[in-house]
Design an enzyme around this catalytic site. Structure first.
Site, short mmCIF file in Angstrom:
data_model
loop_
_atom_site.label_atom_id
_atom_site.label_comp_id
_atom_site.label_asym_id
_atom_site.label_seq_id
_atom_site.Cartn_x
_atom_site.Cartn_y
_atom_site.Cartn_z
N PHE A 269 48.24 -27.98 12.42
CA PHE A 269 46.84 -27.93 11.99
C PHE A 269 46.12 -29.26 12.14
O PHE A 269 44.91 -29.31 12.30
CB PHE A 269 46.74 -27.44 10.54
CG PHE A 269 47.51 -28.28 9.57
CD1 PHE A 269 48.87 -28.08 9.39
CD2 PHE A 269 46.88 -29.28 8.85
CE1 PHE A 269 49.60 -28.86 8.51
CE2 PHE A 269 47.60 -30.07 7.96
CZ PHE A 269 48.96 -29.86 7.80
N LYS B 80 46.02 -38.74 -4.72
CA LYS B 80 45.28 -37.69 -5.44
C LYS B 80 45.07 -38.13 -6.89
O LYS B 80 44.26 -39.02 -7.15
CB LYS B 80 46.03 -36.36 -5.36
CG LYS B 80 45.95 -35.69 -3.99
CD LYS B 80 46.94 -36.23 -3.00
CE LYS B 80 47.13 -35.36 -1.79
NZ LYS B 80 47.98 -35.99 -0.78
N ARG C 55 43.16 -23.52 5.66
CA ARG C 55 44.45 -23.34 4.99
C ARG C 55 44.84 -21.88 5.16
O ARG C 55 44.68 -21.05 4.28
CB ARG C 55 44.37 -23.70 3.49
CG ARG C 55 44.11 -25.15 3.20
CD ARG C 55 45.34 -26.05 3.14
NE ARG C 55 45.84 -26.58 4.39
CZ ARG C 55 46.51 -27.72 4.50
NH1 ARG C 55 46.72 -28.49 3.44
NH2 ARG C 55 46.97 -28.13 5.65
N TYR D 239 57.03 -61.08 -0.81
CA TYR D 239 57.85 -60.07 -0.17
C TYR D 239 58.67 -59.32 -1.22
O TYR D 239 58.86 -58.11 -1.13
CB TYR D 239 58.79 -60.69 0.87
CG TYR D 239 59.50 -59.61 1.67
CD1 TYR D 239 58.89 -59.04 2.79
CD2 TYR D 239 60.73 -59.11 1.26
CE1 TYR D 239 59.49 -58.02 3.49
CE2 TYR D 239 61.34 -58.08 1.96
CZ TYR D 239 60.73 -57.54 3.07
OH TYR D 239 61.33 -56.52 3.75
N ASP E 259 56.93 -32.03 -7.42
CA ASP E 259 55.95 -32.68 -6.56
C ASP E 259 54.74 -32.88 -7.47
O ASP E 259 53.87 -32.01 -7.57
CB ASP E 259 55.60 -31.81 -5.35
CG ASP E 259 54.45 -32.42 -4.54
OD1 ASP E 259 53.92 -33.47 -4.95
OD2 ASP E 259 54.08 -31.83 -3.50
N1 F0G Z 1 52.35 -32.83 -1.90
C1 F0G Z 1 51.17 -32.21 -2.05
C2 F0G Z 1 51.01 -31.12 -3.04
C3 F0G Z 1 50.08 -32.63 -1.26
O1 F0G Z 1 48.91 -32.02 -1.40
C4 F0G Z 1 50.27 -33.68 -0.33
C5 F0G Z 1 49.18 -34.10 0.54
C6 F0G Z 1 51.52 -34.27 -0.22
C7 F0G Z 1 52.54 -33.81 -1.03
C8 F0G Z 1 51.80 -35.36 0.79
O2 F0G Z 1 51.25 -36.55 0.38
O3 F0G Z 1 49.52 -37.05 2.10
O4 F0G Z 1 50.35 -38.81 0.54
O5 F0G Z 1 51.79 -37.98 2.35
N2 F0G Z 1 48.14 -33.44 0.69
C9 F0G Z 1 46.98 -33.80 1.46
C10 F0G Z 1 45.96 -32.73 1.33
C11 F0G Z 1 47.26 -34.20 2.86
O6 F0G Z 1 44.91 -32.86 1.97
O7 F0G Z 1 46.15 -31.77 0.59
P1 F0G Z 1 50.69 -37.66 1.41
#
Ligand code: F0G
Length: 458
Positions: A450, A259, A383, A73, A216
């Site tokens: 979406f 990613k 998109r 934990y 980000d």
């Molecule tokens: N920031 C960016 C630039 C993203 O592309 C995503 C997610 C997030 C934050 C959020 O992250 O999904 O782990 O909660 N993008 C996905 C996409 C959903 O398909 O582009 P997450």
């Protein structure tokens, strides 16, 4: 001989069979899914380009790491491995794991935005803006105008327009800006990078006014690859070094590990700000889990730590981005309208030019994504106006200049033959584009519509 073929620096050890379906089957599946590719069953999809998020193939080393999960934990060994990997690769001291990126955004927004403050971003991202707005912030687009023009060939369309920041600060005062939320390889702009020169300029502007940068950093390595490829002075530099430099201009970052990090789940906040770290640790316990696991199993954190080290391998990232380029090149050669230049994680079809007979209120990108699935079993994502949602003040559709279909390439998953199948399907649709009909929305969720909205053909 010039331009020899460069192959992927890995080979395939395990395969997952794909179902081949008929057109009649796909027509029925698409209609049952309300013309929304998010509502299809994955098993009915042949090539899944819905997203590059959580869809990566893990390496043998990552899978081996899954067996070394310390499922305690508190204080799991894997947390410390993850912390060490993030410190080394991103260069931030403090790490708070979360179950995925939006959880990191939630915590960051709640802690760092005061009601009424602005949050400038280089274009919006759906969840990032949603969390900023839920925290009482107002999103402010500060990306260069070129980013909104799908045909413009600018090599760094993710750049921040400092004049836009300056105007915001002059109109409302620097203290009205919570932080700059800067994203590498801007998702909604077509996966477009910013340059290091631009980041340096933004960072100097922000430092002068005491405004922090919180990245980000979800797709940072792909941006580093473009810097290495396109920016004077960075040629031949390891992406690992470029990433450290990039992150050095920020006070911290939020990351979706689904990613760049080559993970199927996971995320984190990393920062050098002690106070932010302390508060984020307190908050993560409420929403995610203890600060040494943040909603993740020990084995997840181990695979994340290993993925973070693998993502900065120069040969890997080159082959990753080149595969995206391969698909883009095929489409350009066929005359299919796409966003130029091709981005780091996806090729974006320009639905406005693809379907000029459909007005934006007939959801051209949504209709095109549905038609692509019916044609070939390839799943993509809208998109455009559907993703942009409604303006919370007026209740009207937001009408983005970009009306796109994203063909998102998962990491280390598909071969270039798969990419060729996708290209041929897009080509075939382009030839018969006049037959593609518009859509009407029959169900609309209140936020992030979406994902679950439903449509019918008109
Ligand atoms: N920031 C960016 C630039 C993203 O592309 C995503 C997610 C997030 C934050 C959020 O992250 O999904 O782990 O909660 N993008 C996905 C996409 C959903 O398909 O582009 P997450």
């Amino acid at each position: 001989m010039k331009n020899r073929t460069v192959a992927e620096p890995y080979k395939i050890k395990m395969v997952e069979p794909l179902k081949v379906t008929t057109r009649a089957f796909r027509e029925e599946a698409m209609s049952a899914a309300g013309h929304n590719t998010f509502l299809l069953r994955s098993e009915d999809v042949f090539i899944d380009l819905l997203t590059d998020s959580g869809t990566s193939a893990m390496s043998d080393r990552q899978w081996a790491g899954m067996m070394l999960g310390d499922e305690a934990y508190a204080g799991a060994k894997n947390f410390y491995n993850l912390e060490e990997a993030i410190r080394e690769v991103y260069g931030f001291r403090h790490v708070v794991p979360t179950h995925q990126g939006r959880a990191a955004e939630h915590i960051t927004s709640q802690l760092r935005i005061r009601k009424g403050q602005y949050v400038p971003m280089n274009m919006y991202f759906t969840t990032t803006r949603e969390h900023a707005e839920r925290a009482g912030g107002t999103f402010h687009d500060c990306i260069i105008d070129e980013a909104h023009d799908p045909a413009c060939e600018h090599p760094f369309k993710g750049n921040v327009d400092v004049a836009k920041l300056d105007k915001l600060a002059r109109d409302h005062g620097a203290e009205s800006i919570a932080y700059l939320s800067i994203a590498p390889c801007v998702n909604m702009a077509g996966g477009q990078p910013f340059s290091m020169a631009n980041l340096r300029e933004v960072s100097a502007w922000a430092r002068e006014r005491g405004i922090p940068i919180i990245f980000d950093a979800t797709r940072a390595v792909e941006n580093c690859f473009f810097i290495r490829q396109r920016e004077e002075g960075y040629q031949g530099r390891p992406v690992a070094r470029i990433l450290r430099e990039m992150m050095s201009y920020g006070e911290g970052c939020t990351v979706s590990s689904k990613k760049d990090n080559l993970r199927n789940i996971g995320g984190f906040i990393a920062t050098n700000n002690e106070e932010f770290f302390t508060k984020a640790k307190e908050m993560v316990v409420v929403f995610e889990g203890l600060h040494t696991y943040g909603g993740l199993a020990g084995r997840d954190m181990e695979a994340m730590a290993r993925g973070i080290r693998e993502m900065v391998d120069d040969d890997y990232i080159a082959s990753r981005v080149r595969q995206v380029e391969h698909l883009g090149r095929r489409l350009v050669e066929a005359g299919v309208p796409i966003v130029r230049p091709v981005g780091g994680h996806a090729v974006f079809l320009d639905a406005k030019r693809f379907l000029p007979h459909l007005p934006q209120d007939r959801f051209p990108a949504q209709a095109l994504a549905a038609a692509l699935y019916v044609d070939s079993g390839v799943r993509a994502m809208e998109r455009g106006i559907v993703s942009a949602g409604r303006d919370p003040r007026t209740g009207d559709h937001r009408r983005p200049k970009l009306e796109l279909v994203r063909l998102t390439i998962p990491r280390r998953v598909y071969t270039n033959l798969h990419m060729d199948v996708v290209a041929e399907s897009c080509e075939a649709l382009y030839e018969e584009r006049d037959a593609i009909r518009g859509l009407r929305m029959t169900y609309e969720p209140e936020s992030l519509r979406f994902f679950q909205a439903r449509f019918e053909q008109v």
